[in-house]
Design a protein around this motif. Structure first.
Motif, mmCIF file in Angstrom:
data_model
loop_
_atom_site.group_PDB
_atom_site.id
_atom_site.type_symbol
_atom_site.label_atom_id
_atom_site.label_comp_id
_atom_site.label_asym_id
_atom_site.label_seq_id
_atom_site.Cartn_x
_atom_site.Cartn_y
_atom_site.Cartn_z
ATOM 1 N N LEU A 1 105.989 13.646 11.243
ATOM 2 C CA LEU A 1 105.690 14.904 10.575
ATOM 3 C C LEU A 1 105.556 15.999 11.624
ATOM 4 O O LEU A 1 104.852 15.817 12.620
ATOM 5 N N PRO A 2 106.228 17.128 11.428
ATOM 6 C CA PRO A 2 106.074 18.220 12.392
ATOM 7 C C PRO A 2 104.607 18.656 12.484
ATOM 8 O O PRO A 2 103.866 18.603 11.499
ATOM 9 N N GLU A 3 104.202 19.086 13.658
ATOM 10 C CA GLU A 3 102.802 19.479 13.893
ATOM 11 C C GLU A 3 102.358 20.555 12.903
ATOM 12 O O GLU A 3 101.255 20.494 12.358
ATOM 13 N N TYR A 4 103.203 21.556 12.661
ATOM 14 C CA TYR A 4 102.830 22.624 11.730
ATOM 15 C C TYR A 4 102.587 22.056 10.335
ATOM 16 O O TYR A 4 101.617 22.427 9.671
ATOM 17 N N ALA A 5 103.431 21.141 9.910
ATOM 18 C CA ALA A 5 103.257 20.527 8.592
ATOM 19 C C ALA A 5 101.936 19.765 8.528
ATOM 20 O O ALA A 5 101.223 19.832 7.514
ATOM 21 N N GLU A 6 101.597 19.050 9.576
ATOM 22 C CA GLU A 6 100.317 18.333 9.611
ATOM 23 C C GLU A 6 99.149 19.292 9.457
ATOM 24 O O GLU A 6 98.187 19.011 8.744
ATOM 25 N N ARG A 7 99.242 20.428 10.117
ATOM 26 C CA ARG A 7 98.161 21.417 10.054
ATOM 27 C C ARG A 7 98.050 22.009 8.654
ATOM 28 O O ARG A 7 96.944 22.159 8.127
ATOM 29 N N VAL B 1 91.220 27.225 -4.876
ATOM 30 C CA VAL B 1 92.604 27.313 -4.431
ATOM 31 C C VAL B 1 92.705 28.206 -3.202
ATOM 32 O O VAL B 1 91.820 29.016 -2.939
ATOM 33 N N MET B 2 93.784 28.029 -2.462
ATOM 34 C CA MET B 2 94.174 28.951 -1.392
ATOM 35 C C MET B 2 95.638 29.291 -1.623
ATOM 36 O O MET B 2 96.410 28.449 -2.095
ATOM 37 N N THR B 3 96.015 30.515 -1.283
ATOM 38 C CA THR B 3 97.411 30.901 -1.416
ATOM 39 C C THR B 3 98.194 30.414 -0.193
ATOM 40 O O THR B 3 97.605 30.074 0.842
ATOM 41 N N TYR B 4 99.514 30.453 -0.321
ATOM 42 C CA TYR B 4 100.364 30.099 0.811
ATOM 43 C C TYR B 4 100.040 31.011 1.994
ATOM 44 O O TYR B 4 99.926 30.563 3.131
ATOM 45 N N GLY B 5 99.868 32.301 1.705
ATOM 46 C CA GLY B 5 99.540 33.262 2.750
ATOM 47 C C GLY B 5 98.167 33.027 3.354
ATOM 48 O O GLY B 5 97.974 33.220 4.556
ATOM 49 N N ASP B 6 97.194 32.620 2.512
ATOM 50 C CA ASP B 6 95.854 32.313 3.027
ATOM 51 C C ASP B 6 95.921 31.210 4.071
ATOM 52 O O ASP B 6 95.257 31.279 5.111
ATOM 53 N N ILE B 7 96.701 30.186 3.778
ATOM 54 C CA ILE B 7 96.799 29.055 4.711
ATOM 55 C C ILE B 7 97.468 29.492 6.008
ATOM 56 O O ILE B 7 97.000 29.160 7.098
ATOM 57 N N ALA B 8 98.542 30.269 5.902
ATOM 58 C CA ALA B 8 99.209 30.768 7.107
ATOM 59 C C ALA B 8 98.250 31.615 7.939
ATOM 60 O O ALA B 8 98.173 31.473 9.164
ATOM 61 N N GLU B 9 97.482 32.473 7.263
ATOM 62 C CA GLU B 9 96.517 33.313 7.969
ATOM 63 C C GLU B 9 95.421 32.462 8.608
ATOM 64 O O GLU B 9 95.013 32.699 9.736
ATOM 65 N N TRP B 10 94.956 31.456 7.888
ATOM 66 C CA TRP B 10 93.909 30.567 8.413
ATOM 67 C C TRP B 10 94.395 29.878 9.693
ATOM 68 O O TRP B 10 93.655 29.759 10.667
ATOM 69 N N GLY C 1 96.765 30.970 11.607
ATOM 70 C CA GLY C 1 97.186 31.940 12.612
ATOM 71 C C GLY C 1 98.613 31.722 13.046
ATOM 72 O O GLY C 1 98.999 32.065 14.164
ATOM 73 N N GLU C 2 99.416 31.167 12.131
ATOM 74 C CA GLU C 2 100.794 30.826 12.474
ATOM 75 C C GLU C 2 101.629 30.752 11.200
ATOM 76 O O GLU C 2 101.144 30.323 10.157
ATOM 77 N N GLY C 3 102.885 31.161 11.297
ATOM 78 C CA GLY C 3 103.780 31.080 10.152
ATOM 79 C C GLY C 3 103.445 32.140 9.120
ATOM 80 O O GLY C 3 102.738 33.105 9.384
ATOM 81 N N GLY C 4 103.974 31.934 7.947
ATOM 82 C CA GLY C 4 103.752 32.862 6.843
ATOM 83 C C GLY C 4 103.815 32.104 5.537
ATOM 84 O O GLY C 4 103.977 30.870 5.520
ATOM 85 N N PRO C 5 103.704 32.822 4.416
ATOM 86 C CA PRO C 5 103.713 32.158 3.112
ATOM 87 C C PRO C 5 104.950 31.289 2.877
ATOM 88 O O PRO C 5 104.844 30.200 2.319
ATOM 89 N N ARG C 6 106.097 31.750 3.306
ATOM 90 C CA ARG C 6 107.329 30.969 3.085
ATOM 91 C C ARG C 6 107.313 29.655 3.870
ATOM 92 O O ARG C 6 107.766 28.625 3.377
#
Length: 130
Positions: free
Chosen positions: A14-20, A33-42, A44-49
């Motif tokens: 599993l890619p490290e980002y996916a694990e996180r 719930v958390m949004t896709y963007g919330d998780i990316a912000e949490w 500090g990497e990537g974005g909602p997509r």
């Protein structure tokens, strides 16, 4: 016909980002719930997509219904499965407007959204940072 036994292969790592991303999803308390963007912000990497892509590829092993769109709309094609989870967990919902297709409710994002820290009214979640 060959007597050779096919070689068993390990599933790809599993890619490290996916694990996180999946780690955050596993920590979202029931009823929140958390949004896709919330998780990316949490993270500090990537974005909602990017978070959405991880959830689409690997999210079946975690509570996927707790990672949602920011508008509170239920995941297309999975609305009824997600709705069963939301109702079982007591996730705050808003009634669908009368003209909505199938009268499927939306998440009440103001009440259901989790920031990764704050405890829910029932005492779940929070206390430690994810």
């Amino acid at each position: 016909m060959s007597d050779e036994v096919p070689e068993l292969r390990e599933p790809p790592e599993l890619p490290e980002y996916a694990e996180r991303v999946l780690g955050v999803a596993e920590h979202i308390p029931p009823g929140r719930v958390m949004t896709y963007g919330d998780i990316a912000e949490w993270l500090g990497e990537g974005g909602p997509r990017q978070v959405g892509r991880v959830m689409a590829l690997y999210g079946g092993a975690v509570p996927w219904w707790r990672v949602v769109r920011s508008d509170g709309a239920l995941l297309p094609g999975h609305e009824l499965r997600a709705l069963r989870h939301y109702r079982a967990e007591g996730t705050p919902l808003r009634q669908a407007p009368p003209g909505a297709v199938g009268h499927v409710p939306r998440l009440d994002m103001r009440r259901a959204r989790w920031d990764g820290v704050t405890r829910a009214a029932d005492g779940t979640g929070g206390g430690t940072h994810i």
